[in-house]
Scaffold this motif. Structure first.
Motif, PDB file in Angstrom:
ATOM      1  N   LYS A 103      17.779   5.166  -4.877  1.00  0.00           N
ATOM      2  CA  LYS A 103      17.286   6.357  -4.885  1.00  0.00           C
ATOM      3  C   LYS A 103      15.554   6.324  -6.046  1.00  0.00           C
ATOM      4  CE  LYS A 103      20.227   9.598  -3.309  1.00  0.00           C
ATOM      5  NZ  LYS A 103      20.781  10.941  -4.117  1.00  0.00           N
ATOM      6  N   GLN A 104      16.095   5.624  -7.287  1.00  0.00           N
ATOM      7  CA  GLN A 104      14.939   5.173  -8.137  1.00  0.00           C
ATOM      8  C   GLN A 104      14.293   4.200  -7.713  1.00  0.00           C
ATOM      9  OE1 GLN A 104      14.722   6.305 -11.731  1.00  0.00           O
ATOM     10  NE2 GLN A 104      16.338   8.529 -10.560  1.00  0.00           N
ATOM     11  N   LEU A 105      14.492   2.748  -6.999  1.00  0.00           N
ATOM     12  CA  LEU A 105      13.066   2.009  -6.887  1.00  0.00           C
ATOM     13  C   LEU A 105      12.104   2.788  -6.570  1.00  0.00           C
ATOM     14  CD1 LEU A 105      15.738  -0.348  -4.469  1.00  0.00           C
ATOM     15  CD2 LEU A 105      14.412  -1.219  -6.739  1.00  0.00           C
ATOM     16  N   PRO A 106      11.586   3.411  -5.114  1.00  0.00           N
ATOM     17  CA  PRO A 106      10.184   3.474  -5.163  1.00  0.00           C
ATOM     18  C   PRO A 106       9.626   4.065  -6.359  1.00  0.00           C
ATOM     19  CG  PRO A 106      11.729   5.310  -3.814  1.00  0.00           C
ATOM     20  CD  PRO A 106      12.911   4.144  -4.725  1.00  0.00           C
ATOM     21  N   ALA A 107       9.977   4.869  -7.601  1.00  0.00           N
ATOM     22  CA  ALA A 107       9.562   5.297  -8.761  1.00  0.00           C
ATOM     23  C   ALA A 107       9.586   3.878  -9.415  1.00  0.00           C
ATOM     24  CB  ALA A 107      10.020   6.691  -9.341  1.00  0.00           C
ATOM     25  N   THR A 108      10.094   3.549  -9.803  1.00  0.00           N
ATOM     26  CA  THR A 108       9.695   1.888 -10.458  1.00  0.00           C
ATOM     27  C   THR A 108       9.539   0.787 -10.324  1.00  0.00           C
ATOM     28  OG1 THR A 108      12.780   1.561 -10.151  1.00  0.00           O
ATOM     29  CG2 THR A 108      12.062   3.011 -11.756  1.00  0.00           C
ATOM     30  N   ASN A 109       9.787   0.389  -8.214  1.00  0.00           N
ATOM     31  CA  ASN A 109       8.969  -0.684  -8.426  1.00  0.00           C
ATOM     32  C   ASN A 109       7.880  -1.082  -8.210  1.00  0.00           C
ATOM     33  OD1 ASN A 109       8.698  -3.100  -6.653  1.00  0.00           O
ATOM     34  ND2 ASN A 109      10.968  -3.504  -6.048  1.00  0.00           N
ATOM     35  N   PRO A 110       7.264  -2.005  -8.495  1.00  0.00           N
ATOM     36  CA  PRO A 110       5.871  -2.197  -8.402  1.00  0.00           C
ATOM     37  C   PRO A 110       5.011  -2.173  -6.605  1.00  0.00           C
ATOM     38  CG  PRO A 110       5.911  -3.491 -10.322  1.00  0.00           C
ATOM     39  CD  PRO A 110       7.513  -2.302  -9.859  1.00  0.00           C
ATOM     40  N   GLU A 111       6.196  -2.916  -5.904  1.00  0.00           N
ATOM     41  CA  GLU A 111       5.876  -3.291  -4.696  1.00  0.00           C
ATOM     42  C   GLU A 111       6.289  -2.435  -3.855  1.00  0.00           C
ATOM     43  OE1 GLU A 111       4.981  -6.219  -4.087  1.00  0.00           O
ATOM     44  OE2 GLU A 111       4.540  -6.929  -5.863  1.00  0.00           O
ATOM     45  N   LEU A 112       6.274  -1.051  -4.486  1.00  0.00           N
ATOM     46  CA  LEU A 112       6.653  -0.075  -3.715  1.00  0.00           C
ATOM     47  C   LEU A 112       5.721   1.339  -3.921  1.00  0.00           C
ATOM     48  CD1 LEU A 112      10.885   0.198  -3.624  1.00  0.00           C
ATOM     49  CD2 LEU A 112       9.305  -1.101  -1.690  1.00  0.00           C
ATOM     50  N   GLN A 113       4.495   0.780  -4.224  1.00  0.00           N
ATOM     51  CA  GLN A 113       3.386   1.668  -4.447  1.00  0.00           C
ATOM     52  C   GLN A 113       2.797   1.548  -4.244  1.00  0.00           C
ATOM     53  OE1 GLN A 113       4.184   3.660  -7.414  1.00  0.00           O
ATOM     54  NE2 GLN A 113       6.466   2.401  -7.562  1.00  0.00           N
ATOM     55  N   ASP A 115      -0.288   1.383  -1.154  1.00  0.00           N
ATOM     56  CA  ASP A 115      -0.876   0.550  -0.317  1.00  0.00           C
ATOM     57  C   ASP A 115      -0.007  -0.470  -0.482  1.00  0.00           C
ATOM     58  OD1 ASP A 115      -3.188   2.371   0.474  1.00  0.00           O
ATOM     59  OD2 ASP A 115      -4.488   0.681  -1.344  1.00  0.00           O
ATOM     60  N   ARG A 116       1.298  -0.374  -1.862  1.00  0.00           N
ATOM     61  CA  ARG A 116       1.456  -2.076  -1.676  1.00  0.00           C
ATOM     62  C   ARG A 116       2.958  -1.733  -0.175  1.00  0.00           C
ATOM     63  NH1 ARG A 116       1.227  -4.082  -7.312  1.00  0.00           N
ATOM     64  NH2 ARG A 116       2.663  -5.517  -7.201  1.00  0.00           N
ATOM     65  N   LEU A 117       3.320  -0.965  -0.866  1.00  0.00           N
ATOM     66  CA  LEU A 117       4.533  -0.155  -0.121  1.00  0.00           C
ATOM     67  C   LEU A 117       4.143  -0.362   1.036  1.00  0.00           C
ATOM     68  CD1 LEU A 117       7.662   1.439   0.304  1.00  0.00           C
ATOM     69  CD2 LEU A 117       6.075   3.413   0.669  1.00  0.00           C
ATOM     70  N   MET A 118       2.937   0.277   1.275  1.00  0.00           N
ATOM     71  CA  MET A 118       2.488   0.627   2.992  1.00  0.00           C
ATOM     72  C   MET A 118       2.183  -1.188   4.007  1.00  0.00           C
ATOM     73  SD  MET A 118       3.463   3.604   4.070  1.00  0.00           S
ATOM     74  CE  MET A 118       3.272   2.540   5.722  1.00  0.00           C
ATOM     75  N   ALA A 119       1.810  -2.440   2.851  1.00  0.00           N
ATOM     76  CA  ALA A 119       1.289  -3.634   3.425  1.00  0.00           C
ATOM     77  C   ALA A 119       3.178  -4.182   3.309  1.00  0.00           C
ATOM     78  CB  ALA A 119       0.507  -4.063   2.049  1.00  0.00           C
ATOM     79  N   ASN A 120       4.426  -3.738   2.260  1.00  0.00           N
ATOM     80  CA  ASN A 120       5.136  -4.131   2.844  1.00  0.00           C
ATOM     81  C   ASN A 120       6.292  -3.634   4.127  1.00  0.00           C
ATOM     82  OD1 ASN A 120       4.915  -6.467   0.780  1.00  0.00           O
ATOM     83  ND2 ASN A 120       5.845  -4.949  -0.879  1.00  0.00           N
ATOM     84  N   ALA A 121       6.023  -2.114   4.312  1.00  0.00           N
ATOM     85  CA  ALA A 121       6.323  -1.764   5.096  1.00  0.00           C
ATOM     86  C   ALA A 121       5.958  -2.149   6.344  1.00  0.00           C
ATOM     87  CB  ALA A 121       6.578  -0.200   5.454  1.00  0.00           C
ATOM     88  N   LEU A 122       4.574  -2.430   7.044  1.00  0.00           N
ATOM     89  CA  LEU A 122       4.483  -2.628   7.884  1.00  0.00           C
ATOM     90  C   LEU A 122       4.827  -4.074   8.417  1.00  0.00           C
ATOM     91  CD1 LEU A 122       1.423  -0.277   7.995  1.00  0.00           C
ATOM     92  CD2 LEU A 122       3.318   0.023   9.082  1.00  0.00           C
ATOM     93  N   LYS A 123       5.184  -4.976   7.678  1.00  0.00           N
ATOM     94  CA  LYS A 123       5.458  -6.085   7.499  1.00  0.00           C
ATOM     95  C   LYS A 123       6.815  -6.169   8.200  1.00  0.00           C
ATOM     96  CE  LYS A 123       3.092  -8.516   3.446  1.00  0.00           C
ATOM     97  NZ  LYS A 123       3.928  -8.964   2.089  1.00  0.00           N
TER      98      LYS A 123
END
Length: 148
Positions: A103-113, A115-123
């Motif tokens: 639950k904390q990952l989205p707010a604390t991990n820079p890879e999940l912020q 545009d980077r979140l969407m780039a990682n998700a859409l891969k």
């Protein structure tokens, strides 16, 4: 049967189990099922627990992309969160600690912020048949015709 993917049950392999097999097995062994951590994300379309900018990126794809690509983003984002935290999650054995970390990952991990979140998700390649019955038999209506 619980799964470490973004949903459980239904025919075919669960998306999380097929894409993150080690994490899937670990979370299942610890009794951590998706309904514990992902249900709130899905019900609020990622507005709860995610930075506002990230939520807006999810909404952009969810609302603007045609069916089924738009709806798949919900599962892709959940899988991107798990993938980003996989290394740490594999070391954890306490169910409460695992759930809190997810639950904390989205707010604390820079890879999940943002545009980077969407780039990682859409891969993440996700086919409709991998979701099996996870869409709950949802029907899309386009141009007056129903599709399932």
């Amino acid at each position: 049967r619980g799964t470490a993917g973004a949903g459980g049950g239904g025919p075919g392999p669960p998306p999380g189990g097929a894409m993150l097999p080690r994490l899937h097995a670990h979370l299942e062994a610890q009794g951590v099922t998706p309904d514990i951590w992902a249900l709130q994300w899905f019900l609020t379309l990622y507005s709860n627990g995610f930075p506002f900018e990230s939520t807006l990126r999810v909404w952009d794809v969810f609302l603007c992309e045609p069916y089924p690509k738009g709806s798949k983003v919900l599962f892709r984002v959940a899988l991107a969160v798990l993938k980003a935290g996989e290394r740490e999650l594999l070391r954890m054995t306490d169910i409460a600690q695992i759930v809190e970390h997810i639950k904390q990952l989205p707010a604390t991990n820079p890879e999940l912020q943002g545009d980077r979140l969407m780039a990682n998700a859409l891969k993440i390649s996700l086919k409709s048949k991998q979701l099996g019955g996870l869409n709950g038999g949802a029907v899309a209506v386009r141009g007056g015709k129903q599709r399932s």
